[in-house]
Design a protein around this motif. Structure first.
Motif, short mmCIF file in Angstrom:
data_model
loop_
_atom_site.label_atom_id
_atom_site.label_comp_id
_atom_site.label_asym_id
_atom_site.label_seq_id
_atom_site.Cartn_x
_atom_site.Cartn_y
_atom_site.Cartn_z
N VAL A 11 0.85 -1.19 0.00
CA VAL A 11 0.00 0.00 0.00
C VAL A 11 0.88 1.24 0.00
CG1 VAL A 11 -2.20 0.72 0.91
CG2 VAL A 11 -1.12 -1.22 1.91
N SER A 12 2.07 1.11 0.57
CA SER A 12 2.93 2.29 0.63
C SER A 12 3.72 2.40 -0.66
CB SER A 12 3.88 2.18 1.82
OG SER A 12 5.01 1.43 1.46
N PRO A 13 4.07 3.61 -1.04
CA PRO A 13 4.82 3.80 -2.28
C PRO A 13 6.25 3.27 -2.18
CG PRO A 13 4.52 5.89 -1.15
CD PRO A 13 3.73 4.89 -0.41
N VAL A 14 6.72 3.04 -0.95
CA VAL A 14 8.10 2.63 -0.76
C VAL A 14 8.41 1.33 -1.52
CG1 VAL A 14 9.88 2.07 0.93
CG2 VAL A 14 8.13 3.74 1.48
N ALA A 15 7.47 0.37 -1.41
CA ALA A 15 7.69 -0.92 -2.08
C ALA A 15 7.87 -0.72 -3.58
CB ALA A 15 6.53 -1.85 -1.79
N TYR A 16 6.99 0.08 -4.16
CA TYR A 16 7.07 0.29 -5.62
C TYR A 16 8.33 1.06 -5.98
CZ TYR A 16 2.32 -1.34 -5.36
OH TYR A 16 1.22 -2.11 -5.12
N ALA A 17 8.68 2.01 -5.13
CA ALA A 17 9.90 2.77 -5.38
C ALA A 17 11.11 1.84 -5.39
CB ALA A 17 10.07 3.85 -4.32
N ILE A 18 11.16 0.94 -4.40
CA ILE A 18 12.29 0.02 -4.33
C ILE A 18 12.31 -0.92 -5.54
CG2 ILE A 18 13.20 -1.96 -3.05
CD1 ILE A 18 12.58 -0.52 -0.48
N LEU A 19 11.12 -1.43 -5.91
CA LEU A 19 11.05 -2.34 -7.06
C LEU A 19 11.51 -1.63 -8.33
CD1 LEU A 19 7.69 -4.22 -6.41
CD2 LEU A 19 9.96 -5.23 -6.48
N THR A 20 11.03 -0.40 -8.52
CA THR A 20 11.40 0.35 -9.72
C THR A 20 12.89 0.64 -9.74
OG1 THR A 20 9.27 1.43 -9.48
CG2 THR A 20 10.77 2.34 -11.12
#
Lengths: 259, 265
Positions: free
Chosen positions: B17-26
């Motif tokens: 839900v947090s943008p952190v996960a997507y930021a890390i994946l990207t």
């Protein structure tokens, strides 16, 4: 339901809770009073198993909190001073998660969550993210997580602190409803800490007062206010005389030591 | 252990839900893509050079495993060293700042269930990152023919290294309520573990410590660097597998102990 014997908690030299014993019967609603720093929160944390007592023990619904901590915790619903919420979860998911943690069997989980939401007036916000809810609603979610597994004992630490008068009335109504026996079953046993005396008068039938870690008063509300005394006067008198006694005792000891 | 799923599931859901996960994946996808490209281009340049100078012996030695996959994994290993602390920093620290620690510790769950649930959630996320490295490696199979067992053993090495990072990061997150402190603590611990073999080499070279003495040997033993290189070269030794098991186990035990100690303080 609750049987506390000689509960003591020391933090180094500081004695937060000093030899507190009490019993609370099934369906009783006890108002736990005391000035700030008296040891209310610590006592409640010991009962819920969040902090261990330095000395003494307690039984919750017959389970010793040290010998059988998991069974004791299963029998308790606890609302800490700050409701333990995950701001990013929605209400229904959060309560389902809590129900899983509290061992509500899979088949009964959905019903338990729906019931808790209904009782706390959360049905309209079930899909709302907790972080976007108002303080009053968050407090209700906190209360809902405490009752979701239908525990025998409810421990509520200042459930109305920081709410506006209307929210306070709603939460009080909720708590009073929880204590009343409902649909054939017996009501929850409730311990509720507060320093709003009107709150105690509104919901509790029994009052326990602690000061500087020691229990100084314990009795039915009706008896304490029998002679037309106001609870506020009783509270002030007992707390102040206890403090005077303690300091007098202190000087006596000091004098003895000097001799 | 029946609460492990609940705890891991909630943790994973919250990560996404947090943008952190997507930021890390990207970020990881970009960084991995860049280094993959660099490794392939480097290989290409080497081949062109060898052809130009007609160095056929050298050309015969060039292969995708040792000259693309090995350097690629060698860099991904270090990228993970910096990223994993960012993934694990909130595992326990955020529960403390949220006040949800009080919910967990007063629920009928054991501390092991909590620790393993959290470890599992972070591990699954990190496996996504390792999976991306696997996809890049897979591309090579379309255009060339690297040795599959060797590539697989390297990927296994990367997975094990990453999981041991997660265990170290979990421990760091359990000792503090501040996520930033947890991040730097795990980074420092991981850097120390990495540097140990380098320090041992330097110390032995300078004569400060005997190269086969107990100090030097235990420093080398604790460091994961050499073991990882072995696995990239295709050597899977049970001793190395046991080492990673030992590291993960030790740090999870430390995590449990640190959570328990908060209780008794």
């Amino acid at each position: 339901m609750i049987e506390a014997r000689g509960l003591t908690k020391r933090y180094g030299d500081l004695v937060a809770v000093n030899d507190v014993s009490f019993e609370v019967g099934s369906g009783e609603v006890v108002g736990f009073l005391g000035p700030n720093g008296a040891g209310k929160t610590t006592t409640m944390r010991i009962l819920t198993g969040f902090v261990p007592a330095t000395d003494g023990t307690a039984k919750i619904a017959g389970h010793d909190i040290f010998e059988d901590p998991l069974a004791a915790r299963r029998a308790i619903g606890y609302l800490p001073e700050t409701p333990p919420l995950y701001p990013e979860m929605d209400v229904a998911h959060y309560l389902t998660y809590v129900a899983r943690l509290k061992d509500v069997p899979r088949g009964r989980r959905k019903g338990a969550v729906d019931r808790a939401m209904e009782r706390c007036g959360l049905a309209d916000v079930r899909r709302r993210v907790i972080g976007s809810l108002s303080k009053g609603y968050r407090q209700r979610v906190g209360l809902a997580q405490a009752i979701v597994h239908d525990p025998a004992v409810l421990i509520l630490d200042e459930p109305t602190v920081g709410l506006d008068p209307i929210q306070i009335r709603e939460i009080r109504g909720l708590i009073a409803g929880l204590a009343d026996s409902q649909e054939g079953g017996t009501g929850h046993t409730v311990i509720l800490s507060t320093h709003i005396l009107a709150e105690v008068e509104a919901i509790c039938r029994r009052v326990m007062l602690i000061n500087a870690g020691r229990k100084v008063l314990d009795g039915p509300l009706a008896e304490l206010t029998r002679d037309g005394q106001r609870l506020e006067d009783v509270f002030t008198r007992v707390t102040l005389s206890d403090q005077a006694e303690a300091s007098a005792g202190g000087t006596a000891e000091a004098a003895e030591a000097a001799q | 252990m029946r609460h492990v799923g609940a705890i891991a599931g909630r943790e994973l859901r919250s990560m996404f839900v947090s943008p952190v996960a997507y930021a890390i994946l990207t970020l990881f996808a970009i960084v991995a893509g860049f280094f993959f490209l660099a490794s392939v281009l480097g290989f290409d340049a080497q081949v062109a050079e060898a052809q130009q100078f007609r160095a056929f012996d050298y050309l015969r030695q060039l292969n995708l495993n040792d000259h693309v996959i090995a350097p690629f994994y060698g860099i991904m290993w270090i990228v993970l060293l910096f990223l994993v602390p960012g993934i694990t920093m909130g595992l326990f620290a955020s529960e403390k700042t949220n006040g949800t620690q009080e919910l967990l510790m007063t629920s009928p769950i054991t501390i092991w269930e909590l620790v393993i649930g959290k470890f599992l959630a972070a591990s699954l996320f990190v496996l996504l990152l390792v999976g991306m490295v696997g996809i890049f490696t897979g591309i090579l199979f379309f255009f060339g023919d690297p040795e599959l067992p060797k590539a697989a053993s390297g990927l296994l090495g990367l997975t094990l290294v990453a999981l041991s990072y997660v265990a170290v990061g979990s421990f760091a997150s359990s000792v503090t309520r501040n996520q930033l402190i947890a991040f730097f603590l795990s980074l420092v611990l991981l850097l120390i573990l990495w540097m140990l073999s380098i320090v041992a080499d330097l110390g032995a070279g300078g004569g400060a410590i005997a190269s086969d003495g107990l100090v030097s040997r235990s420093m080398r033993w604790l460091s994961s660097a050499d073991r990882f290189e072995q696995m990239v070269r295709g050597l899977v030794d049970t001793k190395d597998l046991a080492y990673f098991g030992f590291m993960i186990g030790t740090f999870l035990i430390l995590t449990k102990a640190s959570i328990e100690s908060v209780r008794w303080r």
